[in-house]
Design a protein around this motif. Structure first.
Motif, PDB file in Angstrom:
ATOM      1  N   GLN A 256     -16.216  16.670   7.130  1.00  0.00           N
ATOM      2  CA  GLN A 256     -17.537  16.815   7.745  1.00  0.00           C
ATOM      3  C   GLN A 256     -17.513  16.557   9.253  1.00  0.00           C
ATOM      4  O   GLN A 256     -18.549  16.657   9.913  1.00  0.00           O
ATOM      5  CB  GLN A 256     -18.517  15.836   7.078  1.00  0.00           C
ATOM      6  N   GLY A 257     -16.338  16.233   9.785  1.00  0.00           N
ATOM      7  CA  GLY A 257     -16.222  15.967  11.210  1.00  0.00           C
ATOM      8  C   GLY A 257     -16.634  14.573  11.614  1.00  0.00           C
ATOM      9  O   GLY A 257     -16.887  14.304  12.794  1.00  0.00           O
ATOM     10  N   ARG A 258     -16.683  13.653  10.657  1.00  0.00           N
ATOM     11  CA  ARG A 258     -17.035  12.261  10.950  1.00  0.00           C
ATOM     12  C   ARG A 258     -15.778  11.448  11.273  1.00  0.00           C
ATOM     13  O   ARG A 258     -14.672  11.798  10.848  1.00  0.00           O
ATOM     14  CB  ARG A 258     -17.730  11.619   9.758  1.00  0.00           C
ATOM     15  N   ASP A 259     -15.957  10.356  12.010  1.00  0.00           N
ATOM     16  CA  ASP A 259     -14.853   9.434  12.274  1.00  0.00           C
ATOM     17  C   ASP A 259     -14.525   8.659  11.007  1.00  0.00           C
ATOM     18  O   ASP A 259     -15.409   8.366  10.189  1.00  0.00           O
ATOM     19  CB  ASP A 259     -15.226   8.449  13.382  1.00  0.00           C
ATOM     20  N   VAL A 260     -13.252   8.299  10.853  1.00  0.00           N
ATOM     21  CA  VAL A 260     -12.821   7.463   9.736  1.00  0.00           C
ATOM     22  C   VAL A 260     -12.167   6.211  10.308  1.00  0.00           C
ATOM     23  O   VAL A 260     -11.277   6.291  11.164  1.00  0.00           O
ATOM     24  CB  VAL A 260     -11.827   8.205   8.814  1.00  0.00           C
ATOM     25  N   PHE A 261     -12.629   5.050   9.848  1.00  0.00           N
ATOM     26  CA  PHE A 261     -12.108   3.757  10.278  1.00  0.00           C
ATOM     27  C   PHE A 261     -11.551   3.024   9.063  1.00  0.00           C
ATOM     28  O   PHE A 261     -12.038   3.198   7.944  1.00  0.00           O
ATOM     29  CB  PHE A 261     -13.215   2.902  10.906  1.00  0.00           C
ATOM     30  N   ALA A 262     -10.562   2.183   9.276  1.00  0.00           N
ATOM     31  CA  ALA A 262      -9.986   1.415   8.172  1.00  0.00           C
ATOM     32  C   ALA A 262      -9.541   0.052   8.671  1.00  0.00           C
ATOM     33  O   ALA A 262      -9.026  -0.080   9.785  1.00  0.00           O
ATOM     34  CB  ALA A 262      -8.806   2.152   7.549  1.00  0.00           C
ATOM     35  N   ILE A 263      -9.756  -0.957   7.842  1.00  0.00           N
ATOM     36  CA  ILE A 263      -9.307  -2.323   8.141  1.00  0.00           C
ATOM     37  C   ILE A 263      -7.958  -2.528   7.464  1.00  0.00           C
ATOM     38  O   ILE A 263      -7.839  -2.369   6.238  1.00  0.00           O
ATOM     39  CB  ILE A 263     -10.315  -3.358   7.630  1.00  0.00           C
ATOM     40  N   PRO A 264      -6.929  -2.877   8.208  1.00  0.00           N
ATOM     41  CA  PRO A 264      -5.611  -3.094   7.590  1.00  0.00           C
ATOM     42  C   PRO A 264      -5.583  -4.393   6.803  1.00  0.00           C
ATOM     43  O   PRO A 264      -6.437  -5.270   6.976  1.00  0.00           O
ATOM     44  CB  PRO A 264      -4.677  -3.155   8.797  1.00  0.00           C
ATOM     45  N   GLY A 265      -4.607  -4.517   5.948  1.00  0.00           N
ATOM     46  CA  GLY A 265      -4.443  -5.742   5.173  1.00  0.00           C
ATOM     47  C   GLY A 265      -2.978  -6.083   5.020  1.00  0.00           C
ATOM     48  O   GLY A 265      -2.105  -5.518   5.686  1.00  0.00           O
ATOM     49  N   SER A 266      -2.706  -6.977   4.111  1.00  0.00           N
ATOM     50  CA  SER A 266      -1.327  -7.378   3.852  1.00  0.00           C
ATOM     51  C   SER A 266      -0.530  -6.219   3.250  1.00  0.00           C
ATOM     52  O   SER A 266      -1.042  -5.467   2.413  1.00  0.00           O
ATOM     53  CB  SER A 266      -1.295  -8.565   2.894  1.00  0.00           C
ATOM     54  N   ILE A 267       0.704  -6.081   3.658  1.00  0.00           N
ATOM     55  CA  ILE A 267       1.566  -5.049   3.088  1.00  0.00           C
ATOM     56  C   ILE A 267       1.850  -5.318   1.612  1.00  0.00           C
ATOM     57  O   ILE A 267       2.329  -4.445   0.893  1.00  0.00           O
ATOM     58  CB  ILE A 267       2.892  -4.926   3.860  1.00  0.00           C
ATOM     59  N   HIS A 268       1.553  -6.522   1.155  1.00  0.00           N
ATOM     60  CA  HIS A 268       1.797  -6.884  -0.239  1.00  0.00           C
ATOM     61  C   HIS A 268       0.574  -6.654  -1.118  1.00  0.00           C
ATOM     62  O   HIS A 268       0.653  -6.817  -2.334  1.00  0.00           O
ATOM     63  CB  HIS A 268       2.225  -8.352  -0.339  1.00  0.00           C
ATOM     64  N   SER A 269      -0.560  -6.322  -0.529  1.00  0.00           N
ATOM     65  CA  SER A 269      -1.797  -6.195  -1.299  1.00  0.00           C
ATOM     66  C   SER A 269      -2.012  -4.763  -1.764  1.00  0.00           C
ATOM     67  O   SER A 269      -2.059  -3.835  -0.946  1.00  0.00           O
ATOM     68  CB  SER A 269      -2.991  -6.630  -0.441  1.00  0.00           C
ATOM     69  N   PRO A 270      -2.191  -4.547  -3.080  1.00  0.00           N
ATOM     70  CA  PRO A 270      -2.474  -3.190  -3.575  1.00  0.00           C
ATOM     71  C   PRO A 270      -3.756  -2.618  -2.981  1.00  0.00           C
ATOM     72  O   PRO A 270      -3.875  -1.401  -2.812  1.00  0.00           O
ATOM     73  CB  PRO A 270      -2.612  -3.395  -5.089  1.00  0.00           C
ATOM     74  N   LEU A 271      -4.710  -3.496  -2.649  1.00  0.00           N
ATOM     75  CA  LEU A 271      -5.982  -3.034  -2.116  1.00  0.00           C
ATOM     76  C   LEU A 271      -5.914  -2.689  -0.634  1.00  0.00           C
ATOM     77  O   LEU A 271      -6.906  -2.255  -0.053  1.00  0.00           O
ATOM     78  CB  LEU A 271      -7.078  -4.089  -2.350  1.00  0.00           C
ATOM     79  N   ALA A 272      -4.751  -2.890  -0.026  1.00  0.00           N
ATOM     80  CA  ALA A 272      -4.569  -2.462   1.362  1.00  0.00           C
ATOM     81  C   ALA A 272      -3.863  -1.110   1.439  1.00  0.00           C
ATOM     82  O   ALA A 272      -3.858  -0.480   2.499  1.00  0.00           O
ATOM     83  CB  ALA A 272      -3.761  -3.509   2.135  1.00  0.00           C
ATOM     84  N   LYS A 273      -3.302  -0.655   0.341  1.00  0.00           N
ATOM     85  CA  LYS A 273      -2.516   0.578   0.358  1.00  0.00           C
ATOM     86  C   LYS A 273      -3.334   1.778   0.819  1.00  0.00           C
ATOM     87  O   LYS A 273      -2.869   2.614   1.603  1.00  0.00           O
ATOM     88  CB  LYS A 273      -1.929   0.851  -1.028  1.00  0.00           C
ATOM     89  N   GLY A 274      -4.553   1.890   0.305  1.00  0.00           N
ATOM     90  CA  GLY A 274      -5.383   3.015   0.673  1.00  0.00           C
ATOM     91  C   GLY A 274      -5.746   3.013   2.144  1.00  0.00           C
ATOM     92  O   GLY A 274      -5.725   4.060   2.810  1.00  0.00           O
ATOM     93  N   CYS A 275      -6.082   1.832   2.681  1.00  0.00           N
ATOM     94  CA  CYS A 275      -6.411   1.721   4.107  1.00  0.00           C
ATOM     95  C   CYS A 275      -5.208   2.064   4.973  1.00  0.00           C
ATOM     96  O   CYS A 275      -5.329   2.766   5.984  1.00  0.00           O
ATOM     97  CB  CYS A 275      -6.921   0.319   4.419  1.00  0.00           C
ATOM     98  N   HIS A 276      -4.045   1.575   4.585  1.00  0.00           N
ATOM     99  CA  HIS A 276      -2.830   1.877   5.353  1.00  0.00           C
ATOM    100  C   HIS A 276      -2.516   3.366   5.302  1.00  0.00           C
ATOM    101  O   HIS A 276      -2.083   3.960   6.305  1.00  0.00           O
ATOM    102  CB  HIS A 276      -1.660   1.061   4.807  1.00  0.00           C
ATOM    103  N   GLN A 277      -2.749   3.982   4.154  1.00  0.00           N
ATOM    104  CA  GLN A 277      -2.540   5.421   4.017  1.00  0.00           C
ATOM    105  C   GLN A 277      -3.457   6.184   4.975  1.00  0.00           C
ATOM    106  O   GLN A 277      -3.033   7.130   5.649  1.00  0.00           O
ATOM    107  CB  GLN A 277      -2.815   5.835   2.574  1.00  0.00           C
ATOM    108  N   LEU A 278      -4.729   5.754   5.045  1.00  0.00           N
ATOM    109  CA  LEU A 278      -5.678   6.412   5.951  1.00  0.00           C
ATOM    110  C   LEU A 278      -5.262   6.251   7.412  1.00  0.00           C
ATOM    111  O   LEU A 278      -5.360   7.192   8.208  1.00  0.00           O
ATOM    112  CB  LEU A 278      -7.081   5.831   5.751  1.00  0.00           C
ATOM    113  N   ILE A 279      -4.792   5.064   7.768  1.00  0.00           N
ATOM    114  CA  ILE A 279      -4.364   4.813   9.152  1.00  0.00           C
ATOM    115  C   ILE A 279      -3.171   5.702   9.506  1.00  0.00           C
ATOM    116  O   ILE A 279      -3.099   6.273  10.597  1.00  0.00           O
ATOM    117  CB  ILE A 279      -4.044   3.320   9.347  1.00  0.00           C
ATOM    118  N   LYS A 280      -2.241   5.852   8.560  1.00  0.00           N
ATOM    119  CA  LYS A 280      -1.103   6.749   8.788  1.00  0.00           C
ATOM    120  C   LYS A 280      -1.561   8.192   9.005  1.00  0.00           C
ATOM    121  O   LYS A 280      -0.934   8.955   9.726  1.00  0.00           O
ATOM    122  CB  LYS A 280      -0.143   6.688   7.594  1.00  0.00           C
ATOM    123  N   GLN A 281      -2.665   8.546   8.370  1.00  0.00           N
ATOM    124  CA  GLN A 281      -3.171   9.910   8.457  1.00  0.00           C
ATOM    125  C   GLN A 281      -4.095  10.118   9.656  1.00  0.00           C
ATOM    126  O   GLN A 281      -4.639  11.214   9.828  1.00  0.00           O
ATOM    127  CB  GLN A 281      -3.902  10.275   7.164  1.00  0.00           C
TER     128      GLN A 281
END
Length: 373
Positions: A256-281
């Motif tokens: 939709q052309g909107r900005d995407v922001f993500a808060i990083p977390g611990s590399i050991h946390s499963p709940l940070a994987k999605g945010c890290h994936q978004l940051i890589k993208q």
């Protein structure tokens, strides 16, 4: 063109009839509207002409008189609209949010409870895991509160976890919040958020594209995500697993052309994987609300630019233990080896820190330090 009350009621009747006709989805309805104009003009079109654009079965469904079930649904909606604070907006309504008119699949109708003015407000969507950690909940509350104090409205989906925390935080600021739900506007799901939903209706806005009485159906929730992101200038993702509905919202936001922001977390946390994936993208890594406000070029005089707080009230042993714990999840056995305490004394110190809100015990048994946001 100003319509009298009778004409307005007939207009809404026709929009409801179009939206409730079996076999006519949003895409088909919008195609017909683009060709023939308003719903009333669709219903007055000859069968042969309709079949140039839709199947004969769909054309017959459109032209037949509403059955008892449809009439009952329309009557239910008309009664609902008599209640103060309830609105039904069609695509042709001047009050329909302009931000949704630009998305690929705008809803045909919006059932709205609460403040209509918020549909035009500058907005940031905040989404994340339903099974959030205490730190994730705290982040959602405080980021949303700070953004709301700066004047931004917060849109989210009223789900458990991050969504609920985002709404609660946003209600504490002047920007308030919009809850986009995947059920009818007369149903609260999950039931645990009933009180929060009432607070949102009183001070914010609750909206749905689904007919009244629509129960919680799994397939409706991913679809409503396009509205959460469509209302917003950007989407902030807080805690998301690698396969997560929040990533669907982020993908829709990007489309939709909107900005995407993500808060990083611990590399050991499963709940940070999605945010890290978004940051890589290409999502923008954020550490404070100011990072978001800078990107959306929104004045933030009322917003705090940092989320870290000192803990001077803690006694020295507790402060030392927090330093030993660090910010990654850690097992108690590792802490025992790091600090040299016996298990009884260490357990007592950890309990004190947990009661004071400085740490949490994760479902896996690991210990996670919390930072105020």
């Amino acid at each position: 063109m100003n319509l009298n009350k009778h004409e307005q009621e007939q207009d809404l009747y026709d929009w409801l009839r179009l939206s409730l006709t079996k076999g006519i989805g949003n895409e088909t309805a919008r195609k017909l509207l683009s060709v023939f104009g308003l719903p009333s003009q669709i219903f007055s079109t000859e069968f042969e002409l309709l079949t140039e654009y839709i199947s004969a079965k769909s054309a017959r469904a459109l032209l037949q008189d509403p059955d008892d079930a449809m009439r009952s649904q329309i009557n239910l909606t008309q009664d609902w609209l008599e209640l103060p604070g309830n609105f039904l907006l069609s695509l042709a309504d001047a009050r329909f949010p302009p931000s949704l008119l630009s998305i690929p699949d705008p809803p045909l109708l919006l059932y709205v409870k609460g403040r209509l003015d918020l549909l035009d407000a500058p907005t940031i969507a905040v989404v994340g895991s339903r099974n959030a950690t205490a730190q994730g909940v705290l982040n959602a509350e405080k980021f949303s509160e700070n953004l709301s104090h700066a004047g931004l409205c917060i849109s989210s989906g009223l789900a458990a976890g991050i969504d609920a925390a985002a709404h609660a935080g946003a209600l504490r600021g002047k920007g308030s919040t919009i809850a986009v739900i995947g059920t009818g506007a007369d149903i609260v799901y999950p039931a645990r958020n009933r009180q929060l939903a009432h607070q949102i209706v009183e001070n914010g806005c609750l909206l749905s594209e689904y007919p009244l009485g629509m129960p919680a159906i799994a397939g409706n929730f991913p679809r409503r995500n396009r509205i959460i992101s469509g209302l917003a200038q950007g989407v902030l993702v807080i805690e998301a697993a690698a396969q997560s509905g929040s990533l669907i919202t982020a993908r829709m936001a990007a489309e939709q052309g909107r900005d995407v922001f993500a808060i990083p977390g611990s590399i050991h946390s499963p709940l940070a994987k999605g945010c890290h994936q978004l940051i890589k993208q290409g999502a923008k890594l954020v550490e404070s609300a100011q990072d978001i406000l800078d990107e959306v070029r929104f004045a933030a005089s009322a917003c705090q630019s940092t989320f870290l707080v000192e803990t001077p009230s803690l006694k020295e042993p507790a402060n030392k233990l927090l330093s030993i714990i660090g910010y990654d999840p850690v097992h108690i056995d590792a802490l025992l080896s790091r600090c040299g305490e016996n298990v009884t004394d260490l357990s007592a110190q950890l309990l004190e820190l947990e009661l004071q809100g400085y740490i949490e015990t994760l479902p896996s048994g690991l210990i996670q330090r919390l930072s105020a946001t």
